[in-house]
Design a protein around this motif. Structure first.
Motif, PDB file in Angstrom:
ATOM      1  N   PHE A 250       0.820  -1.214   0.000  1.00  0.00           N
ATOM      2  CA  PHE A 250       0.000   0.000   0.000  1.00  0.00           C
ATOM      3  C   PHE A 250       0.851   1.261   0.000  1.00  0.00           C
ATOM      4  CE2 PHE A 250      -2.471   3.304   2.205  1.00  0.00           C
ATOM      5  CZ  PHE A 250      -3.588   3.356   1.374  1.00  0.00           C
ATOM      6  N   ASP A 251       1.939   1.279   0.828  1.00  0.00           N
ATOM      7  CA  ASP A 251       2.755   2.516   0.905  1.00  0.00           C
ATOM      8  C   ASP A 251       3.910   2.529  -0.090  1.00  0.00           C
ATOM      9  OD1 ASP A 251       4.734   0.851   1.967  1.00  0.00           O
ATOM     10  OD2 ASP A 251       4.349   1.438   4.044  1.00  0.00           O
ATOM     11  N   GLY A 252       3.975   1.511  -0.987  1.00  0.00           N
ATOM     12  CA  GLY A 252       4.982   1.507  -2.060  1.00  0.00           C
ATOM     13  C   GLY A 252       6.380   1.150  -1.601  1.00  0.00           C
ATOM     14  N   SER A 253       6.510   0.492  -0.471  1.00  0.00           N
ATOM     15  CA  SER A 253       7.839   0.156   0.067  1.00  0.00           C
ATOM     16  C   SER A 253       8.630  -0.753  -0.858  1.00  0.00           C
ATOM     17  CB  SER A 253       7.698  -0.528   1.426  1.00  0.00           C
ATOM     18  OG  SER A 253       7.049   0.304   2.353  1.00  0.00           O
ATOM     19  N   PHE A 254       7.923  -1.577  -1.684  1.00  0.00           N
ATOM     20  CA  PHE A 254       8.637  -2.547  -2.544  1.00  0.00           C
ATOM     21  C   PHE A 254       8.956  -1.984  -3.932  1.00  0.00           C
ATOM     22  CE2 PHE A 254       5.798  -5.118   0.275  1.00  0.00           C
ATOM     23  CZ  PHE A 254       6.797  -5.682   1.054  1.00  0.00           C
ATOM     24  N   LEU A 255       8.474  -0.782  -4.224  1.00  0.00           N
ATOM     25  CA  LEU A 255       8.693  -0.198  -5.559  1.00  0.00           C
ATOM     26  C   LEU A 255      10.024   0.548  -5.604  1.00  0.00           C
ATOM     27  CD1 LEU A 255       5.060   1.110  -6.245  1.00  0.00           C
ATOM     28  CD2 LEU A 255       6.146  -0.951  -7.156  1.00  0.00           C
ATOM     29  N   ARG A 256      11.100  -0.223  -5.500  1.00  0.00           N
ATOM     30  CA  ARG A 256      12.463   0.324  -5.524  1.00  0.00           C
ATOM     31  C   ARG A 256      13.422  -0.764  -5.961  1.00  0.00           C
ATOM     32  NH1 ARG A 256      14.806  -1.981  -1.200  1.00  0.00           N
ATOM     33  NH2 ARG A 256      13.428  -2.676   0.487  1.00  0.00           N
ATOM     34  N   SER A 257      14.641  -0.384  -6.140  1.00  0.00           N
ATOM     35  CA  SER A 257      15.667  -1.358  -6.532  1.00  0.00           C
ATOM     36  C   SER A 257      15.859  -2.379  -5.408  1.00  0.00           C
ATOM     37  CB  SER A 257      16.983  -0.624  -6.817  1.00  0.00           C
ATOM     38  OG  SER A 257      17.980  -1.551  -7.201  1.00  0.00           O
ATOM     39  N   GLY A 258      15.749  -3.655  -5.749  1.00  0.00           N
ATOM     40  CA  GLY A 258      15.868  -4.736  -4.755  1.00  0.00           C
ATOM     41  C   GLY A 258      14.567  -5.003  -4.025  1.00  0.00           C
ATOM     42  N   GLY A 259      13.527  -4.241  -4.348  1.00  0.00           N
ATOM     43  CA  GLY A 259      12.246  -4.381  -3.650  1.00  0.00           C
ATOM     44  C   GLY A 259      11.556  -5.697  -3.965  1.00  0.00           C
ATOM     45  N   TYR A 260      11.771  -6.224  -5.193  1.00  0.00           N
ATOM     46  CA  TYR A 260      11.089  -7.457  -5.560  1.00  0.00           C
ATOM     47  C   TYR A 260      11.559  -8.634  -4.714  1.00  0.00           C
ATOM     48  CZ  TYR A 260       9.611 -11.633  -7.944  1.00  0.00           C
ATOM     49  OH  TYR A 260       9.071 -12.862  -8.204  1.00  0.00           O
ATOM     50  N   ARG A 261      12.922  -8.716  -4.511  1.00  0.00           N
ATOM     51  CA  ARG A 261      13.438  -9.828  -3.703  1.00  0.00           C
ATOM     52  C   ARG A 261      12.869  -9.774  -2.276  1.00  0.00           C
ATOM     53  NH1 ARG A 261      18.092  -8.931  -6.924  1.00  0.00           N
ATOM     54  NH2 ARG A 261      18.746 -10.851  -8.032  1.00  0.00           N
ATOM     55  N   GLN A 262      12.803  -8.523  -1.749  1.00  0.00           N
ATOM     56  CA  GLN A 262      12.240  -8.365  -0.398  1.00  0.00           C
ATOM     57  C   GLN A 262      10.775  -8.822  -0.372  1.00  0.00           C
ATOM     58  OE1 GLN A 262      12.096  -4.307   1.013  1.00  0.00           O
ATOM     59  NE2 GLN A 262      11.361  -4.896   3.055  1.00  0.00           N
ATOM     60  N   TYR A 263      10.011  -8.426  -1.417  1.00  0.00           N
ATOM     61  CA  TYR A 263       8.592  -8.821  -1.517  1.00  0.00           C
ATOM     62  C   TYR A 263       8.470 -10.343  -1.639  1.00  0.00           C
ATOM     63  CZ  TYR A 263       4.026  -9.594  -3.681  1.00  0.00           C
ATOM     64  OH  TYR A 263       2.772 -10.066  -3.986  1.00  0.00           O
ATOM     65  N   ARG A 264       9.305 -10.918  -2.497  1.00  0.00           N
ATOM     66  CA  ARG A 264       9.233 -12.368  -2.728  1.00  0.00           C
ATOM     67  C   ARG A 264       9.555 -13.147  -1.460  1.00  0.00           C
ATOM     68  NH1 ARG A 264      13.855 -14.561  -6.390  1.00  0.00           N
ATOM     69  NH2 ARG A 264      14.906 -14.260  -4.380  1.00  0.00           N
ATOM     70  N   ASP A 265      10.666 -12.725  -0.770  1.00  0.00           N
ATOM     71  CA  ASP A 265      11.078 -13.438   0.449  1.00  0.00           C
ATOM     72  C   ASP A 265      10.028 -13.300   1.554  1.00  0.00           C
ATOM     73  OD1 ASP A 265      13.337 -14.163  -0.875  1.00  0.00           O
ATOM     74  OD2 ASP A 265      14.617 -12.639   0.047  1.00  0.00           O
ATOM     75  N   MET A 266       9.461 -12.069   1.672  1.00  0.00           N
ATOM     76  CA  MET A 266       8.440 -11.859   2.705  1.00  0.00           C
ATOM     77  C   MET A 266       7.201 -12.694   2.389  1.00  0.00           C
ATOM     78  SD  MET A 266       6.600  -8.351   4.051  1.00  0.00           S
ATOM     79  CE  MET A 266       8.068  -7.718   4.861  1.00  0.00           C
ATOM     80  N   LEU A 267       6.800 -12.742   1.103  1.00  0.00           N
ATOM     81  CA  LEU A 267       5.637 -13.530   0.706  1.00  0.00           C
ATOM     82  C   LEU A 267       5.845 -15.006   1.029  1.00  0.00           C
ATOM     83  CD1 LEU A 267       2.870 -13.507  -0.735  1.00  0.00           C
ATOM     84  CD2 LEU A 267       4.079 -13.927  -2.872  1.00  0.00           C
ATOM     85  N   ARG A 268       7.074 -15.501   0.744  1.00  0.00           N
ATOM     86  CA  ARG A 268       7.375 -16.906   1.010  1.00  0.00           C
ATOM     87  C   ARG A 268       7.350 -17.196   2.511  1.00  0.00           C
ATOM     88  NH1 ARG A 268      12.498 -18.320  -2.066  1.00  0.00           N
ATOM     89  NH2 ARG A 268      11.044 -18.246  -3.814  1.00  0.00           N
ATOM     90  N   HIS A 269       7.953 -16.296   3.281  1.00  0.00           N
ATOM     91  CA  HIS A 269       8.027 -16.457   4.740  1.00  0.00           C
ATOM     92  C   HIS A 269       6.621 -16.435   5.353  1.00  0.00           C
ATOM     93  CE1 HIS A 269       9.138 -15.944   8.932  1.00  0.00           C
ATOM     94  NE2 HIS A 269       8.409 -14.821   8.972  1.00  0.00           N
ATOM     95  N   LEU A 270       5.806 -15.447   4.922  1.00  0.00           N
ATOM     96  CA  LEU A 270       4.454 -15.324   5.484  1.00  0.00           C
ATOM     97  C   LEU A 270       3.559 -16.487   5.043  1.00  0.00           C
ATOM     98  CD1 LEU A 270       3.859 -11.478   5.106  1.00  0.00           C
ATOM     99  CD2 LEU A 270       4.517 -12.739   7.155  1.00  0.00           C
ATOM    100  N   THR A 271       3.792 -16.992   3.818  1.00  0.00           N
ATOM    101  CA  THR A 271       3.040 -18.163   3.347  1.00  0.00           C
ATOM    102  C   THR A 271       3.299 -19.365   4.249  1.00  0.00           C
ATOM    103  OG1 THR A 271       3.037 -17.408   1.048  1.00  0.00           O
ATOM    104  CG2 THR A 271       2.717 -19.765   1.424  1.00  0.00           C
ATOM    105  N   ASN A 272       4.582 -19.586   4.609  1.00  0.00           N
ATOM    106  CA  ASN A 272       4.927 -20.691   5.515  1.00  0.00           C
ATOM    107  C   ASN A 272       4.297 -20.493   6.895  1.00  0.00           C
ATOM    108  OD1 ASN A 272       6.420 -21.994   3.544  1.00  0.00           O
ATOM    109  ND2 ASN A 272       8.336 -20.976   4.125  1.00  0.00           N
TER     110      ASN A 272
END
Length: 619
Positions: free
Chosen positions: A420-442
């Motif tokens: 919502f606040d655009g924290s992932f819309l930056r360089s390296g943001g995708y990896r952070q989003y992907r890792d967080m999504l994987r962690h929260l999914t588990n």
């Protein structure tokens, strides 16, 4: 009046209404409606002021209850009923019916007495005829009501020209017990002592010849011999002195003559031990509920001027009983499910609860159902139970979805805020989003592993996040074009894998539905077959009882030199044996028909069950 399904005192069961017509009293009908266990029905009939009510009080284990009276006036009007726990047969109720005294000249209605006698015969499993003095021709002439039974009762709606009516009556009529009161003679023929049963059978011996006088002499005797396969006799001396006889209700056992007490106790023990549960044609045992309905069916026929027909009564009773059996069994199932099922729960646990509740519900249905030969009502119950079960399964899924969504919102809250606040819309943001999504999914899986819809809820959530993931991926300038293409494909694969997990989850639910249906099919078939075997055993026993009585009658006719009548009896015996053989041969085809009928119902129910389960998922 009633306590725990039983009564502290008798109530009027059948009486005359304001128009002088017989009717079932509502109070008694309500009591019988509460008795869902088999009933042993003992009726007492006889001339008025012969002490019938006292015998019934003894059977109830009480000194008083049914009105005794101490004058020449008849106290009992109509038919009175007293339901007590059966002293010998657990799970059975003893229903005692005390009938209005027959032959009261002040009533001036001979037909009324005839119907009272007929109703006692139709409703009881054991009929006690109470008389005073001795069994002689006068006593048998007073029992003329038995000669009118064929005119006032029909067993079958249609009777073939050569059918043996007496065998039909024997199969459905109660056992007959003659209680001779105030008996003073010695039980002897000549100088040889005899039993009370031999005394009765001697009194029922037919005379040879065909004169009108002989026919009149033989008629009541022949009726008793041809209608009642089981006959028993008790002779009871006067219970007390003439002075004490006027206050019988006040007397204790020590005030009674010892010989009378001994005979009275022997009489009661015989009734308790030998009187069978009340059945109708086909060997079907009836409950208190069915007894009340049966009485209403018979009385409705009498009121409308028709002859009560047992076969028609069974058809009418079947509809009344089976509709109620379905309603009560279904209500029992729903109550059991609601009391035991705490949603959401694992399908295996819900299935086990369903199994227990359904088995008990089918037992309730079997105990109440009646003459459901084509299993129409049981198949209706089967469909309704499964409709309730699939609704419960759907509610279980919906409750699971609610809980999974609540956990999902809590677990993925930080991810949603970052998006919502655009924290992932930056360089390296995708990896952070992907890792967080994987962690929260588990984390989500760990917290919802016991919920049946967890993978389906997660699948839908990840599908919704596909576009957001791609957007964050496109905005991440730190990844090369090749890396971005690889991540796009990886996202698609993960979503497909998750979708597969959801489908496997649904597949397990479908397999559970099929397994439940197979078990249901087996349970219904087993219950029906067990019930059918019980009924066939009772019917075979009834037929054998009739066959034995016919054989005894044939031997008695031969001993008296009545060759022609003995030959007629042999033809009846041959027909009866033939019918018993046909019934035995028909059993496999009946079982096959039951399995086909229940199986067809299962095939109709199951597709609807699965599709409804899948619709809950799509929602």
């Amino acid at each position: 009046m009633a306590c725990g399904g039983f009564m502290s005192a008798p109530v009027c069961f059948i009486e005359n209404d304001e128009k002088g017509q017989l009717c079932v009293r509502k109070e008694a009908k309500d009591i019988l409606d509460g008795l869902n266990e088999p009933v042993v029905v003992v009726s007492v009939v006889g001339l008025y002021r012969t002490g019938k009510s006292y015998l019934m009080n003894r059977l109830a284990g009480q000194q008083s209850g049914f009105a005794l009276g101490s004058t020449i006036e008849s106290k009992t009007k109509g038919i009175w009923m007293w339901c007590v726990p059966h002293p010998y047969k657990e799970g059975h109720t003893l229903v005692l019916l005390d009938t209005e005294g027959l032959g009261d000249v002040r009533k001036g209605d001979e037909k009324h007495d005839t119907w009272i006698f007929c109703l006692a015969v139709l409703l009881s499993s054991s009929l006690v005829y109470n008389s005073l003095g001795v069994i002689d021709n006068t006593a048998l002439e007073k029992l003329h009501y038995v000669t009118e039974l064929t005119e006032n009762i029909r067993v079958k709606a249609k009777v073939g020209q050569h059918e043996d009516k007496s065998a039909d009556f024997m199969c459905v009529f109660p056992s007959f017990v003659w209680a001779v009161r105030d008996f003073t003679l010695e039980l002897k023929i000549g100088n040889e002592p005899i039993t009370s049963d031999e005394y009765l059978e001697s009194a029922l011996t037919l005379k040879s010849g065909c004169s009108p006088q002989t026919e009149q002499y033989n008629l009541p005797r022949r009726c008793l011999r041809h209608f009642f396969a089981v006959r028993k006799c008790f002779v009871l001396p006067r219970p007390a002195s003439p002075q004490n006889m006027r206050r019988m209700e006040e007397l204790t056992e020590k005030d009674l003559e010892s010989e009378f007490l001994e005979q009275a106790n022997t009489f009661c023990c015989y009734i308790f031990d030998s009187a069978d549960p009340k059945t109708v044609s086909g060997g079907r045992v009836i409950t208190g509920t069915a007894l009340g309905n049966l009485a209403e069916v018979y009385i409705e026929a009498i009121r409308s001027g028709k002859i009560p027909c047992l076969e028609n009564a069974v058809v009418s009773l079947a509809k009344i009983q089976n509709v109620r059996a379905v309603e009560e069994a279904l209500q029992f199932y729903m109550t059991e499910m609601l009391s035991m099922a705490q949603l959401p729960m694992r399908p295996e646990e819900l299935s086990d609860i369903h199994k227990i509740a359904e088995k008990k519900a089918v037992e309730v249905f079997i105990s109440m159902s009646f003459n459901d030969n084509d299993q129409i009502y049981q198949q209706e119950l089967m469909a309704k139970i499964y409709d309730e079960y699939q609704q419960m399964c759907q509610q279980n899924q919906e409750e699971s979805i609610k809980q999974c969504k609540a956990v999902l919102r809590e677990v993925f809250d930080t991810l949603e805020k970052g998006v919502f606040d655009g924290s992932f819309l930056r360089s390296g943001g995708y990896r952070q989003y992907r890792d967080m999504l994987r962690h929260l999914t588990n984390d989500y899986r760990a917290r919802t592993h016991s919920q049946i819809m967890s993978e389906e809820v997660l699948s839908k959530f990840l599908k919704e996040k596909e576009d957001i993931g791609n957007m964050i991926l496109q905005a991440d300038q730190s990844l090369s074009e090749a890396e971005q293409e690889k991540e796009v494909q990886r996202l698609k694969n993960e979503i497909l894998e998750q979708r597969q997990r959801g489908l496997e989850e649904q597949n397990r639910l479908q397999k559970r539905a099929f397994k439940d249906m197979q078990r249901t099919h087996k349970e219904h078939v087993n219950q029906i077959i067990r019930q059918m075997e019980k009924e066939q055993l009772r019917m075979r026993r009834d037929n054998e009882r009739v066959l034995e009585a016919k054989l005894r009658e044939k031997d008695a006719l031969l001993r008296k030199g009545l060759q022609e009548q003995a030959s007629q009896m042999q033809r009846q015996i041959d027909r009866l044996r033939s019918e018993m053989h046909k019934e035995e041969k028909s059993k496999p085809s009946i079982v096959s028909r039951i399995m086909d009928g229940i199986g067809a119902t299962a095939e109709l129910i199951l597709p609807g069950f699965v599709s409804r389960g899948l619709s809950a998922v799509s929602k």
